[in-house]
Design an enzyme around this catalytic site. Structure first.
Site, PDB file in Angstrom:
ATOM      1  N   SER A 110      11.569  77.653   5.963  1.00  0.00           N
ATOM      2  CA  SER A 110      12.930  76.825   6.742  1.00  0.00           C
ATOM      3  C   SER A 110      13.949  75.648   6.420  1.00  0.00           C
ATOM      4  O   SER A 110      13.136  75.340   5.214  1.00  0.00           O
ATOM      5  CB  SER A 110      12.138  76.041   7.880  1.00  0.00           C
ATOM      6  OG  SER A 110      11.712  75.600   7.542  1.00  0.00           O
ATOM      7  N   ASP A 165      13.873  55.914  14.122  1.00  0.00           N
ATOM      8  CA  ASP A 165      13.847  54.584  12.799  1.00  0.00           C
ATOM      9  C   ASP A 165      14.314  53.059  14.479  1.00  0.00           C
ATOM     10  O   ASP A 165      15.275  53.497  15.001  1.00  0.00           O
ATOM     11  CB  ASP A 165      14.176  53.815  11.862  1.00  0.00           C
ATOM     12  CG  ASP A 165      13.699  55.544  10.894  1.00  0.00           C
ATOM     13  OD1 ASP A 165      12.817  54.922  11.089  1.00  0.00           O
ATOM     14  OD2 ASP A 165      14.204  55.503   9.908  1.00  0.00           O
ATOM     15  N   PHE A 207      14.255  55.984  -1.058  1.00  0.00           N
ATOM     16  CA  PHE A 207      14.503  56.953  -0.225  1.00  0.00           C
ATOM     17  C   PHE A 207      12.924  56.756   0.347  1.00  0.00           C
ATOM     18  O   PHE A 207      11.950  56.558   1.561  1.00  0.00           O
ATOM     19  CB  PHE A 207      14.367  57.965   0.423  1.00  0.00           C
ATOM     20  CG  PHE A 207      14.729  58.681   1.345  1.00  0.00           C
ATOM     21  CD1 PHE A 207      14.414  57.344   2.322  1.00  0.00           C
ATOM     22  CD2 PHE A 207      13.917  59.730   1.920  1.00  0.00           C
ATOM     23  CE1 PHE A 207      14.540  58.571   4.100  1.00  0.00           C
ATOM     24  CE2 PHE A 207      13.886  59.748   3.128  1.00  0.00           C
ATOM     25  CZ  PHE A 207      14.373  59.396   3.598  1.00  0.00           C
TER      26      PHE A 207
HETATM   27  P1  FAD Z   1       5.912  59.252  16.006  1.00  0.00           P
HETATM   28  O1  FAD Z   1       5.707  59.908  15.372  1.00  0.00           O
HETATM   29  O2  FAD Z   1       6.504  59.234  17.706  1.00  0.00           O
HETATM   30  O3  FAD Z   1       5.158  57.627  15.047  1.00  0.00           O
HETATM   31  C1  FAD Z   1       5.194  57.714  14.381  1.00  0.00           C
HETATM   32  C2  FAD Z   1       3.870  57.295  13.698  1.00  0.00           C
HETATM   33  O4  FAD Z   1       3.663  55.587  13.956  1.00  0.00           O
HETATM   34  C3  FAD Z   1       2.913  57.560  14.776  1.00  0.00           C
HETATM   35  O5  FAD Z   1       2.105  58.241  13.653  1.00  0.00           O
HETATM   36  C4  FAD Z   1       1.471  56.510  15.172  1.00  0.00           C
HETATM   37  O6  FAD Z   1       1.049  56.490  13.446  1.00  0.00           O
HETATM   38  C5  FAD Z   1       2.973  55.110  15.039  1.00  0.00           C
HETATM   39  N1  FAD Z   1       3.403  55.201  16.626  1.00  0.00           N
HETATM   40  C6  FAD Z   1       4.005  54.981  16.676  1.00  0.00           C
HETATM   41  N2  FAD Z   1       3.965  55.269  18.399  1.00  0.00           N
HETATM   42  C7  FAD Z   1       2.922  54.410  18.635  1.00  0.00           C
HETATM   43  C8  FAD Z   1       1.938  53.891  19.704  1.00  0.00           C
HETATM   44  N3  FAD Z   1       2.829  53.670  20.599  1.00  0.00           N
HETATM   45  N4  FAD Z   1       1.203  53.374  19.592  1.00  0.00           N
HETATM   46  C9  FAD Z   1       0.795  53.452  18.350  1.00  0.00           C
HETATM   47  N5  FAD Z   1       1.017  53.894  17.228  1.00  0.00           N
HETATM   48  C10 FAD Z   1       2.204  54.893  17.303  1.00  0.00           C
HETATM   49  N6  FAD Z   1      14.778  60.274  11.617  1.00  0.00           N
HETATM   50  C11 FAD Z   1      16.433  60.472  12.343  1.00  0.00           C
HETATM   51  O7  FAD Z   1      16.833  59.254  12.763  1.00  0.00           O
HETATM   52  N7  FAD Z   1      17.111  61.441  12.947  1.00  0.00           N
HETATM   53  C12 FAD Z   1      16.386  62.590  11.858  1.00  0.00           C
HETATM   54  O8  FAD Z   1      16.733  63.171  11.953  1.00  0.00           O
HETATM   55  C13 FAD Z   1      14.858  62.403  11.527  1.00  0.00           C
HETATM   56  N8  FAD Z   1      14.682  63.563  11.024  1.00  0.00           N
HETATM   57  C14 FAD Z   1      13.653  63.720  10.845  1.00  0.00           C
HETATM   58  C15 FAD Z   1      12.273  64.536  10.600  1.00  0.00           C
HETATM   59  C16 FAD Z   1      10.668  64.711   9.747  1.00  0.00           C
HETATM   60  C17 FAD Z   1      10.648  65.762  10.144  1.00  0.00           C
HETATM   61  C18 FAD Z   1      10.226  63.030   9.733  1.00  0.00           C
HETATM   62  C19 FAD Z   1       9.271  63.244   8.952  1.00  0.00           C
HETATM   63  C20 FAD Z   1      11.150  62.334   9.649  1.00  0.00           C
HETATM   64  C21 FAD Z   1      11.863  62.848  10.483  1.00  0.00           C
HETATM   65  N9  FAD Z   1      12.919  61.301  10.379  1.00  0.00           N
HETATM   66  C22 FAD Z   1      14.180  61.399  11.727  1.00  0.00           C
HETATM   67  C23 FAD Z   1      12.792  60.089  10.908  1.00  0.00           C
HETATM   68  C24 FAD Z   1      11.876  59.734  11.771  1.00  0.00           C
HETATM   69  O9  FAD Z   1      12.323  59.284  13.165  1.00  0.00           O
HETATM   70  C25 FAD Z   1      10.973  57.909  11.376  1.00  0.00           C
HETATM   71  O10 FAD Z   1      10.085  58.747  10.295  1.00  0.00           O
HETATM   72  C26 FAD Z   1      10.852  57.226  13.205  1.00  0.00           C
HETATM   73  O11 FAD Z   1      10.182  55.932  12.521  1.00  0.00           O
HETATM   74  C27 FAD Z   1       9.486  57.701  13.595  1.00  0.00           C
HETATM   75  O12 FAD Z   1       9.691  58.325  13.967  1.00  0.00           O
HETATM   76  P2  FAD Z   1       8.933  59.393  14.471  1.00  0.00           P
HETATM   77  O13 FAD Z   1       8.890  60.891  16.302  1.00  0.00           O
HETATM   78  O14 FAD Z   1       8.381  60.129  13.133  1.00  0.00           O
HETATM   79  O15 FAD Z   1       7.619  58.806  15.252  1.00  0.00           O
END
Ligand code: FAD
Length: 304
Positions: free
Chosen positions: A19, A113, A223
């Site tokens: 993908s 973020d 990055f």
């Molecule tokens: P989550 O998976 O929800 O959380 C990340 C980690 O933070 C968790 O594993 C956990 O350890 C900790 N955490 C979060 N909430 C809690 C809680 N309540 N209690 C305890 N621990 C917690 N960013 C963008 O802006 N746009 C995009 O299109 C984008 N695409 C991405 C695609 C991929 C494949 C990846 C890996 C990242 C992407 N990101 C993107 C970056 C991402 O938004 C950031 O890394 C952001 O800081 C975390 O979002 P997440 O959904 O990964 O977080």
């Protein structure tokens, strides 16, 4: 179209699926190069292609338009990234409904973020989804989307431990995520160990390795340090002295990525997600090494 882009691996038998990830273009020139990349990679019949969502929802329109154009002009399946940042639940739900109406059936659901930038505390929008888990539940309540989520083999920078990350991933799976895509990494051990630990924690969805070809080492290293991905010394050494030598850098980048994916194939990995940076050449070459060949029959993947 059948989703069967399966060819031979180094060992000669193992099928692979790929993908590709793109970001929405900011200008007509960037749009042209994005579509050049999509048209070059589409004949490799990716399982899906995903389009990112800018920090703070800044690309809402552009992400939607890019995904809509992919649906209209190609027969590849798009996945739209979506975050919880800077939007109320109603606004996010509306975006989700619009995707469903446009024919999108796959969302990459992310928390996003912090609005204050990396390193600051994530403050949910008042009345917004507070976490990726909540977002997944919200999407599930709207329609039967396929939902992919993030995973962090070297842990998310905000996370205290890998255990906490695995618990967070488990919560996302329990909420309805069907696939995880990892942050990029350069040492395969990190990924392989993470997958083992995830399985031992009862996480049984596919966890796709996110592969980034290193087009610009300094940029990638910067990055990586923000994203919590380690950059091994051997990688820095391979690119040392090449700042002004783009063509050699590209050859090295191809060699490094090829080495990485072929080693993963040897460890039984069958699915790969490529961070394309909207450029096709390196990713195309790596896919060729993985045994993928274009299927031009009818030319239906390529817009005219
Ligand atoms: P989550 O998976 O929800 O959380 C990340 C980690 O933070 C968790 O594993 C956990 O350890 C900790 N955490 C979060 N909430 C809690 C809680 N309540 N209690 C305890 N621990 C917690 N960013 C963008 O802006 N746009 C995009 O299109 C984008 N695409 C991405 C695609 C991929 C494949 C990846 C890996 C990242 C992407 N990101 C993107 C970056 C991402 O938004 C950031 O890394 C952001 O800081 C975390 O979002 P997440 O959904 O990964 O977080």
């Amino acid at each position: 179209m059948s989703a069967e882009p399966l060819r031979l691996s180094r060992s000669g038998h193992q099928p692979v699926r790929v993908s590709f990830e793109f970001f929405p273009p900011k200008s007509p020139e960037m749009e042209a190069s994005l579509w050049e990349a999509i048209n070059r990679l589409a004949p490799l019949r990716p399982n899906f292609v995903s389009v990112t969502y800018g920090a703070g929802g800044s690309t809402r329109e552009r992400t939607h338009n890019t995904v809509a154009r992919i649906i209209k002009e190609t027969d590849i399946k798009p996945a739209a990234h979506l975050t919880c940042v800077a939007a109320s639940r109603e606004e996010v739900d509306e975006v989700v409904r619009q995707y469903w109406q446009a024919g999108v059936r796959h969302i990459v659901a992310l928390r996003g973020d912090p609005s204050g930038g990396l390193g600051t505390r994530f403050e949910p929008h008042p009345g917004g989804y507070a976490s990726s888990t909540q977002l997944i539940k919200g999407i599930r309540a709207i329609a039967d989307f396929e939902i992919s989520v993030s995973a962090y083999p070297e842990k998310h920078p905000e996370s205290l431990s890998l255990e906490q990350d695995l618990d967070a991933l488990k919560a996302k799976v329990d909420a309805g995520a069907t696939r995880a895509i990892t942050q990029f990494f350069f040492e395969n051990e990190h990924y392989l160990r993470f997958v083992d630990r995830a399985q031992a924690s009862g996480i049984h969805i596919p966890i796709l390795p996110g592969i980034v070809p290193v087009l610009n080492f300094n940029q990638t290293a910067k990055f990586a340090s923000q994203a919590g991905a380690s950059v091994p010394q051997w990688l820095a050494e391979r690119f040392a002295g090449l700042d002004q030598d783009v063509s050699t850098r590209r050859l090295i980048a191809a060699a490094v990525a090829a080495e990485q994916v072929l080693d993963l194939v040897d460890h039984g990995v069958e699915d790969f997600h490529f961070y394309t940076m909207n450029r096709a050449d390196l990713v195309y070459a790596i896919c060729h090494l993985l045994g993928l060949r274009p299927n031009y029959q009818g030319g239906s993947h390529v817009i005219q």
